[in-house]
Design a protein around this motif. Sequence first.
Motif, short mmCIF file in Angstrom:
data_model
loop_
_atom_site.label_atom_id
_atom_site.label_comp_id
_atom_site.label_asym_id
_atom_site.label_seq_id
_atom_site.Cartn_x
_atom_site.Cartn_y
_atom_site.Cartn_z
N LEU A 1 -2.38 6.31 6.80
CA LEU A 1 -2.28 6.58 5.37
C LEU A 1 -3.63 6.40 4.69
O LEU A 1 -3.98 7.15 3.77
CB LEU A 1 -1.23 5.65 4.76
N LEU A 2 -4.37 5.39 5.12
CA LEU A 2 -5.69 5.12 4.53
C LEU A 2 -6.81 5.90 5.22
O LEU A 2 -7.98 5.76 4.83
CB LEU A 2 -5.99 3.62 4.64
N LYS A 3 -6.43 6.69 6.23
CA LYS A 3 -7.42 7.46 7.01
C LYS A 3 -8.47 6.52 7.61
O LYS A 3 -9.67 6.73 7.47
CB LYS A 3 -8.09 8.53 6.14
N LEU A 4 -7.94 5.49 8.29
CA LEU A 4 -8.82 4.51 8.92
C LEU A 4 -8.80 4.60 10.44
O LEU A 4 -9.40 3.75 11.10
CB LEU A 4 -8.39 3.09 8.52
N THR A 5 -8.11 5.57 10.99
CA THR A 5 -8.06 5.68 12.43
C THR A 5 -9.43 6.09 12.96
O THR A 5 -10.22 6.74 12.26
CB THR A 5 -7.02 6.73 12.87
N ILE B 1 0.84 -1.20 0.00
CA ILE B 1 0.00 0.00 0.00
C ILE B 1 0.87 1.25 0.00
O ILE B 1 0.62 2.21 -0.74
CB ILE B 1 -0.94 -0.01 1.22
N PHE B 2 1.92 1.25 0.81
CA PHE B 2 2.85 2.39 0.83
C PHE B 2 3.49 2.59 -0.54
O PHE B 2 3.59 3.71 -1.05
CB PHE B 2 3.93 2.18 1.90
N GLU C 1 4.58 6.40 -1.10
CA GLU C 1 4.94 6.86 0.24
C GLU C 1 6.04 5.93 0.77
O GLU C 1 6.12 4.76 0.39
CB GLU C 1 3.73 6.81 1.17
N SER C 2 6.86 6.45 1.64
CA SER C 2 7.94 5.65 2.19
C SER C 2 7.61 5.21 3.61
O SER C 2 6.95 5.94 4.35
CB SER C 2 9.26 6.45 2.19
#
Length: 302
Positions: free
Chosen positions: A223-227, A199-200, A205-206
């Motif tokens: 990164l996926l805005k899943l928080t 996914i990164f 993205e690193s």
Amino acid sequence: MTNRISNITRRNIFDFIQAEGIWWSGRMTETDFLSRLFDLDRMESFDDRFKNAAGDIWQHRVNNPYDWEDNWIFGDSRFNLLHCDDSIFLNFLCEMIHPLIRVDSSEVNKLLQIFNDNLSNDSFEIVEKSKISGKPLFTGRIKISGSEIIAKKGDTLKQILNAEYVTQQINLMEVSIENAPHVSIGIAKELIETCCKSIFNERNESCDKNWDLPRLMKETTKLLKLTPDDIPNETKAATSIKQILGSLSSVVQGISEIRNEYGSGHGKEGSFKGLQPRHAKLAVGAASTLAIYLLETHQIKK
């Protein structure tokens, strides 16, 4: 020990083979085929002119090929396929679909279907364990409850990731549950790592190579805005969704700890005792479900 594969199941399999006109030794001679499973030189001969089964079989199936019927093996008391140990019976079936024995993939698939349709009645199955020259090798095992669900999850992951390495790892993870639970547990952890790193990479993205699995998972959810903080309170069932997302870190932490203690990848003491297949199934199921969720979310939001 009492066999678990019944005489009825064995007879049904042999009846199907004969009805379909499938040659049990494939492209090998009967003696060459049987020599891969039995020590013919040490087995008795039913013909006094020969000192062992190898000579006996040659006389009545090669020198005089019509002395015995083609499917004589299924009733020969020396091999005792109707009553022999389950492991011997399963090995015989697996040998019938070995790539050295049978090259026609459609015939292999037909036999595999016949075997498993009947073996399932006694809670056994034959599954692919590895490949040789691109051809599958098979092994027999006690059927794992819920294995179909795990297999479907594995197929989904193969389609999404579409990488030969991942396919090989998933195949190994699935077939190791029963015979090598620690291997399945180790691969379950690696599967989550692979999904997160993929996914990164796809998002350019690193990620820090020094992140442990819980940290890698945490950064992936960001990164996926899943928080949980990314779920608005007005969303229907927001509380439930937040609870589920909040538990992701617990799942990953648990798999990571199980792998460190019981999985592959770390040297163990000689007295080490691993977990049972049911524990491996739990880890594999959880890892597969989580990986699919992350990857599908990534695809939707990409």
